[in-house]
Scaffold this motif. Structure first.
Motif, mmCIF file in Angstrom:
data_model
loop_
_atom_site.group_PDB
_atom_site.id
_atom_site.type_symbol
_atom_site.label_atom_id
_atom_site.label_comp_id
_atom_site.label_asym_id
_atom_site.label_seq_id
_atom_site.Cartn_x
_atom_site.Cartn_y
_atom_site.Cartn_z
ATOM 1 N N PRO A 1 -18.394 1.619 53.510
ATOM 2 C CA PRO A 1 -17.468 1.572 54.655
ATOM 3 C C PRO A 1 -17.463 2.867 55.467
ATOM 4 O O PRO A 1 -17.293 2.836 56.689
ATOM 5 C CB PRO A 1 -16.100 1.356 54.002
ATOM 6 C CG PRO A 1 -16.396 0.755 52.678
ATOM 7 C CD PRO A 1 -17.723 1.296 52.247
ATOM 8 N N LEU A 2 -17.676 3.980 54.786
ATOM 9 C CA LEU A 2 -17.679 5.261 55.490
ATOM 10 C C LEU A 2 -18.898 5.376 56.412
ATOM 11 O O LEU A 2 -18.815 5.994 57.482
ATOM 12 C CB LEU A 2 -17.663 6.403 54.465
ATOM 13 C CG LEU A 2 -17.180 7.781 54.945
ATOM 14 C CD1 LEU A 2 -15.824 7.707 55.623
ATOM 15 C CD2 LEU A 2 -17.125 8.750 53.779
ATOM 16 N N GLU B 1 -17.834 3.781 59.535
ATOM 17 C CA GLU B 1 -16.854 4.595 60.251
ATOM 18 C C GLU B 1 -17.503 5.776 60.967
ATOM 19 O O GLU B 1 -17.191 6.082 62.118
ATOM 20 C CB GLU B 1 -15.799 5.110 59.259
ATOM 21 C CG GLU B 1 -14.783 6.092 59.829
ATOM 22 C CD GLU B 1 -13.748 5.410 60.728
ATOM 23 O OE1 GLU B 1 -13.587 4.176 60.634
ATOM 24 O OE2 GLU B 1 -13.110 6.122 61.532
ATOM 25 N N ARG C 1 -14.463 16.497 63.194
ATOM 26 C CA ARG C 1 -13.907 15.448 62.350
ATOM 27 C C ARG C 1 -13.219 16.108 61.168
ATOM 28 O O ARG C 1 -13.780 17.024 60.560
ATOM 29 C CB ARG C 1 -15.043 14.557 61.845
ATOM 30 C CG ARG C 1 -14.558 13.305 61.182
ATOM 31 C CD ARG C 1 -14.784 12.135 62.099
ATOM 32 N NE ARG C 1 -14.223 10.894 61.624
ATOM 33 C CZ ARG C 1 -14.538 9.724 62.163
ATOM 34 N NH1 ARG C 1 -15.414 9.636 63.153
ATOM 35 N NH2 ARG C 1 -13.973 8.627 61.728
ATOM 36 N N LYS D 1 -11.116 11.442 67.234
ATOM 37 C CA LYS D 1 -11.625 10.563 66.174
ATOM 38 C C LYS D 1 -10.606 10.542 65.045
ATOM 39 O O LYS D 1 -10.080 11.601 64.673
ATOM 40 C CB LYS D 1 -12.948 11.107 65.620
ATOM 41 C CG LYS D 1 -14.144 10.862 66.520
ATOM 42 C CD LYS D 1 -15.337 11.655 66.015
ATOM 43 C CE LYS D 1 -16.446 11.682 67.035
ATOM 44 N NZ LYS D 1 -17.258 12.899 66.939
ATOM 45 N N ARG D 2 -10.364 9.351 64.498
ATOM 46 C CA ARG D 2 -9.366 9.330 63.432
ATOM 47 C C ARG D 2 -9.903 10.041 62.180
ATOM 48 O O ARG D 2 -11.085 9.885 61.826
ATOM 49 C CB ARG D 2 -8.945 7.890 63.117
ATOM 50 C CG ARG D 2 -10.064 6.980 62.627
ATOM 51 C CD ARG D 2 -9.518 5.580 62.348
ATOM 52 N NE ARG D 2 -10.568 4.762 61.708
ATOM 53 C CZ ARG D 2 -10.315 3.670 61.002
ATOM 54 N NH1 ARG D 2 -9.080 3.224 60.853
ATOM 55 N NH2 ARG D 2 -11.299 2.982 60.452
ATOM 56 N N ILE E 1 -10.567 11.105 58.182
ATOM 57 C CA ILE E 1 -10.775 10.404 56.907
ATOM 58 C C ILE E 1 -9.727 10.968 55.943
ATOM 59 O O ILE E 1 -9.595 12.189 55.834
ATOM 60 C CB ILE E 1 -12.174 10.710 56.331
ATOM 61 C CG1 ILE E 1 -13.261 10.580 57.414
ATOM 62 C CG2 ILE E 1 -12.471 9.859 55.113
ATOM 63 C CD1 ILE E 1 -13.436 9.220 57.974
ATOM 64 N N MET F 1 -8.712 6.659 58.638
ATOM 65 C CA MET F 1 -9.365 5.785 57.678
ATOM 66 C C MET F 1 -8.923 6.254 56.302
ATOM 67 O O MET F 1 -9.309 7.340 55.856
ATOM 68 C CB MET F 1 -10.882 5.895 57.785
ATOM 69 C CG MET F 1 -11.579 4.942 56.829
ATOM 70 S SD MET F 1 -13.340 5.267 56.704
ATOM 71 C CE MET F 1 -13.896 3.676 56.058
#
Lengths: 272, 272
Positions: free
Chosen positions: A96-97, A100, B4, B62-63, B65, B85
């Motif tokens: 999943p990453l 993303e 990020r 960007k959201r 992690i 996320m």
């Protein structure tokens, strides 16, 4: 869960699989049998592990729990077919990453591969050597290079905490005992004075200190409760006067102490 | 991924969240900014972390992690609503395991809670003290209590490996240097002879050894490549003759060396 086995299967050291698995199993009041199978990096070795898991399932009458960190999909596909409950951190989280981040994972084998060639690794080894050389006030040489200097009475937990900070976080952590002579003089050891801002104190409940010291030197002045009470009170007074932050190690593990210290010293290269 | 951020949010030290997250991120050629938020154990603190995550998402476009190890569902429910996320190891793995085992997890907070009161923890601290006392052949006292004795030439990696075995696995690991005098005599140091079966050797490529020793004592006989070649060859010959298993530390991290040693010595209390 006496008849239940947990397997850690990895193509590397299995340390990630085991840390991951332990943190999950810690949520249960159960003590399963642990079986480590590191360096599973060929199909042959994978088939052998599957046979072992299946035999265990038959013998125990319950399918084992299997934590895997296998990057190679061919090997992973073999292992997930075992008669087991397989917990796969890569498939569950890495894939999943990728979506993303919009980049493919490089499918490196193990987080420690090539670790021995990285700057980060060299820094850790250098920090361990530094912390050993500056254990228990052995040397005030190069104290300017220390990122933190732990201070406190003898047996308050300074040594294991320094070594943990060095080993896990690459922090150059010195440690320096506060001894009765310092309390008589009413001043920090002279070698420390220029580095007061880097000092962090550890204190401990006198009862616990007496217990720890007693194991080392039973029935001595060193371990007597009155003396422990005096030293702890004097050390806390000195830290308060010198403006040194401190915490009590009495009910804390070295991991918890280290985390608190890191939060306090916020070394530049570890973003907080 | 320069813009990020990765957050580690935990109600404990966050060590599990970070180890877990690092092992996943190691699969990517990216260096995100790391932000640790340990001890998030009240709704207030959780809301504050959520605000911080949301502000980061806005600023970076960007959201983030977010790796969470939050046992308390009220706090978890607050954090998972951040603009991020969220990777949740408890929900993903702990809850299915409850079904498999047919028991409820005890929802302990953190794997290290009460660690300081456990026998396992005391054993680790005792092992660290033992390994320090028996570093570099300092003492042959109580060598009978050692679970493993690492031998090898100076700077072959014995000290950090011993400390790692003690700290992570509670193994009483001594280490003993093999020095030119031993090679001249053609025999193990006399203190080791009764404990030969517990010895495990580390060797290293002479070129790497010369490089490491050079950093310590440049342009000395100690660090000269000819001398390193001689010492390594003599040490390997001695280990071969004495029937001591060994491995090369040249390209291995201490984690990998320790895993191999554990697999070899198979201490009774760690089931292999």
């Amino acid at each position: 869960m006496p008849n239940r086995s947990v397997f850690y299967v990895s193509d590397g050291t299995g340390i990630t699989a085991e840390t991951f698995g332990n943190s999950i199993l810690a949520q249960f009041a159960a003590k399963p049998r642990h079986v480590r199978r590191p360096f599973i990096d060929t199909p042959d070795k994978a088939f052998q592990v599957v046979r072992e898991i299946n035999e265990t399932a038959l013998r125990e009458g319950k399918r084992p729990i299997v934590f895997v960190t296998l990057v190679n999909t061919e090997i992973r596909d073999i292992v997930v077919n075992a008669n087991a409950m397989v917990m796969d951190m890569f498939r569950t989280f890495v894939e999943p990453l990728e979506a993303e981040l919009g980049i493919k994972s490089n499918h490196r084998i193990g987080r420690f591969s090539d670790a021995s060639k990285s700057q980060e690794y060299d820094d850790r080894i250098e920090a361990i050597n530094f912390s050993l050389m500056h254990d228990d006030g052995q040397s005030s040489k190069n104290l300017a290079d220390a990122e933190v200097i732990l201070v406190g009475v003898s047996r308050s937990g300074k040594t294991p905490t320094s070594l943990y900070l060095a080993m896990q976080h690459g922090i150059k952590a010195a440690n320096y005992p506060l001894i009765p002579e310092d309390f008589d003089r009413g001043a920090l050891p002279s070698g420390l004075a220029p580095h007061r801002k880097k000092c962090f104190g550890l204190t401990i409940a006198p009862e616990r200190l007496a217990q720890i010291r007693h194991e080392r030197r039973p029935n001595s002045k060193y371990s007597a409760i009155e003396n422990c009470r005096f030293e702890v009170a004097a050390a806390e007074q000195m830290m308060r006067r010198e403006g040194i932050a401190w915490l009590s190690s009495t009910t804390k593990s070295i991991e918890e102490i280290a985390t608190t210290i890191l939060r306090d010293i916020r070394p530049d290269r570890l973003v907080y």
